[in-house]
Design a protein around this motif. Structure first.
Motif, PDB file in Angstrom:
ATOM      1  N   ALA A  12       0.846  -1.202   0.000  1.00 31.13           N
ATOM      2  CA  ALA A  12       0.000   0.000   0.000  1.00 31.13           C
ATOM      3  C   ALA A  12       0.880   1.250   0.000  1.00 31.13           C
ATOM      4  O   ALA A  12       1.782   1.379   0.826  1.00 31.13           O
ATOM      5  N   SER A 105      -1.968 -12.342   4.105  1.00 31.85           N
ATOM      6  CA  SER A 105      -3.433 -12.375   4.095  1.00 31.85           C
ATOM      7  C   SER A 105      -3.995 -11.783   2.802  1.00 31.85           C
ATOM      8  O   SER A 105      -5.010 -12.244   2.311  1.00 31.85           O
ATOM      9  N   SER A 137     -10.061 -10.498   4.010  1.00 31.24           N
ATOM     10  CA  SER A 137      -9.050  -9.580   4.540  1.00 31.24           C
ATOM     11  C   SER A 137      -9.124  -8.326   3.687  1.00 31.24           C
ATOM     12  O   SER A 137      -9.079  -8.413   2.456  1.00 31.24           O
ATOM     13  N   ARG A 142      -7.467  -5.601  -2.959  1.00 27.43           N
ATOM     14  CA  ARG A 142      -6.565  -4.891  -3.872  1.00 27.43           C
ATOM     15  C   ARG A 142      -5.690  -5.846  -4.668  1.00 27.43           C
ATOM     16  O   ARG A 142      -4.990  -5.411  -5.585  1.00 27.43           O
ATOM     17  N   HIS A 193      -6.177  -2.466  13.626  1.00 21.04           N
ATOM     18  CA  HIS A 193      -7.187  -1.575  13.035  1.00 21.04           C
ATOM     19  C   HIS A 193      -8.144  -1.030  14.100  1.00 21.04           C
ATOM     20  O   HIS A 193      -8.543   0.131  14.057  1.00 21.04           O
TER      21      HIS A 193
HETATM   22  C1  DP6 Z   1      -0.869  -1.864   7.445  1.00 23.04           C
HETATM   23  O1  DP6 Z   1      -5.865  -6.130   5.283  1.00 23.04           O
HETATM   24  O2  DP6 Z   1      -4.310  -7.151   6.971  1.00 23.04           O
HETATM   25  O3  DP6 Z   1      -0.933  -3.469   5.678  1.00 23.04           O
HETATM   26  O4  DP6 Z   1      -8.838  -6.397   6.932  1.00 23.04           O
HETATM   27  O5  DP6 Z   1      -8.183  -6.954   9.250  1.00 23.04           O
HETATM   28  O6  DP6 Z   1      -7.403  -8.401   7.348  1.00 23.04           O
HETATM   29  P1  DP6 Z   1      -7.779  -7.007   7.805  1.00 23.04           P
HETATM   30  O7  DP6 Z   1      -6.481  -6.107   7.713  1.00 23.04           O
HETATM   31  P2  DP6 Z   1      -5.303  -6.091   6.647  1.00 23.04           P
HETATM   32  O8  DP6 Z   1      -4.668  -4.649   6.938  1.00 23.04           O
HETATM   33  C2  DP6 Z   1      -3.583  -4.178   6.213  1.00 23.04           C
HETATM   34  C3  DP6 Z   1      -2.969  -3.012   6.902  1.00 23.04           C
HETATM   35  C4  DP6 Z   1      -1.702  -2.454   6.305  1.00 23.04           C
HETATM   36  C5  DP6 Z   1      -1.975  -1.318   5.320  1.00 23.04           C
HETATM   37  C6  DP6 Z   1      -2.511  -1.700   3.964  1.00 23.04           C
HETATM   38  O9  DP6 Z   1      -2.172  -2.765   3.424  1.00 23.04           O
HETATM   39  O10 DP6 Z   1      -3.231  -0.861   3.397  1.00 23.04           O
END
Ligand code: DP6
Length: 321
Positions: A12, A105, A137, A142, A193
């Motif tokens: 991301a 994930s 997840s 994406r 989160h």
């Molecule tokens: C910090 O998609 O792992 O990587 O929806 O609870 O499975 P869940 O969370 P997840 O969160 C990713 C958070 C991150 C930022 C991002 O990938 O956007």
């Protein structure tokens, strides 16, 4: 029938941190990511009449407890849509060593969604696949579309999905994934989160998102690397500030993370254009242009605590094999 799918992990540039709806995984803001060419999951699924329960293997090991429940819940969603009741045999492998400290994930739930819907004889379009992957997840939605992707937050399950902003051929960016810790992180992103809104900086972060998203889209469109790099680095620090100021605070960095942060900034002062971004863990993603990859790799390997590096380019989304 047995179906097999491949899905990339994604990094991301604009992060998903904080949810509007926990159950539905509706994010508080839009996010933007790039699919990674060399970090991916391959999953095969077969629904079988004679199975008494779902069986799930990841890297040839049978999964149990929370991880198993999460996969079974996802298979339940798919069974419900398809109107079937058979249990499934799921076999999933990551091309990166397990416990490499790379989030699986996103690639995992994207590959599972595509393989399982196909195996259940559903032919879902990209949008529906992305919605479904999101329920497994958030970041997995994406990994469905190609290249550089935007996940629009939406305000309901049907309106929260990712779409491709630019194909994988648009800009040959490189993400040099830099592993400094191989064990799994202590606090999962799912629990992280929930803490986000407790940070006094969270509301400001969310308020400033639309502008940041407009700016990064323009930088990517114009292939303006230094503007793009400034935005992603600021964004990663911004998200980690929210993490560190949550109640209780979340610290994902370790000493090597900080060494690399300092090194990358110093490289830039000396003319090497590279920027970092960091997800929910100590491992780093060093983003650079193709011409600088070898330099970045050589310098990274000299830093104390760097265990391995994996070079990635923009990639396509999930696909059937
Ligand atoms: C910090 O998609 O792992 O990587 O929806 O609870 O499975 P869940 O969370 P997840 O969160 C990713 C958070 C991150 C930022 C991002 O990938 O956007």
């Amino acid at each position: 029938m047995k179906e097999t799918a491949n899905a990339p992990a994604n990094i991301a540039f604009i992060k998903y941190w904080g949810k509007e709806d926990k159950e539905l995984r509706l994010p508080a803001n839009n996010s933007i990511s790039m699919n990674l060419s060399d970090v991916y999951t391959t999953t095969s699924v077969e629904f079988e009449k004679n199975l008494k329960k779902d069986t799930v293997y990841i890297n040839e090991e049978k999964v149990k407890d929370r991880k198993e429940k999460r996969v079974v819940k996802h298979l339940d969603r798919i069974r419900e849509i398809a109107g079937i009741s058979e249990y499934a045999r799921v076999e999933s492998t990551n091309n990166f060593p397990s416990g490499a400290g790379i989030a699986s994930s996103a690639s995992g739930f994207a590959a599972l969604t595509l393989a399982a819907t196909k195996a259940a004889d559903l032919n879902l379009n990209e949008k529906k696949l992305s919605v479904l992957a999101r329920l497994g997840s958030g970041s997995a939605c994406r990994s469905i579309p190609d290249g550089i992707v935007e996940w629009r937050a939406g305000n309901s399950s049907e309106t929260s999905f990712a779409h491709s902003l630019f194909p994988e051929t648009h800009w040959k960016l490189a993400d040099v994934v830099t592993i400094v810790q191989e064990e799994e992180k202590k606090v999962s992103s799912t629990s992280g989160h929930d803490l986000a809104p407790t940070s006094p900086f969270y509301a400001t972060r969310i308020k400033n998102m639309p502008l940041k998203i407009r700016e990064i889209k323009k930088a990517i469109k114009d292939k303006d690397f230094s503007l793009f790099g400034e935005i992603i680095e600021e964004e990663a620090i911004n998200m980690h500030t929210v993490m560190m100021t949550s109640t209780p605070p979340l610290f994902y960095w370790n000493a090597a993370t900080v060494r690399i942060i300092n090194a990358v900034r110093e490289w830039r002062d000396n003319g090497l254009s590279a920027y970092f971004t960091i997800d929910a863990g100590p491992n780093m993603h060093i983003i650079c242009q193709e011409k600088d990859i070898e330099k970045v790799k050589t310098r990274l390997k000299k830093i104390n605590g760097v265990k391995r590096v994996i070079v990635n380019y923009p990639a396509r989304g999930a696909s059937l094999i």
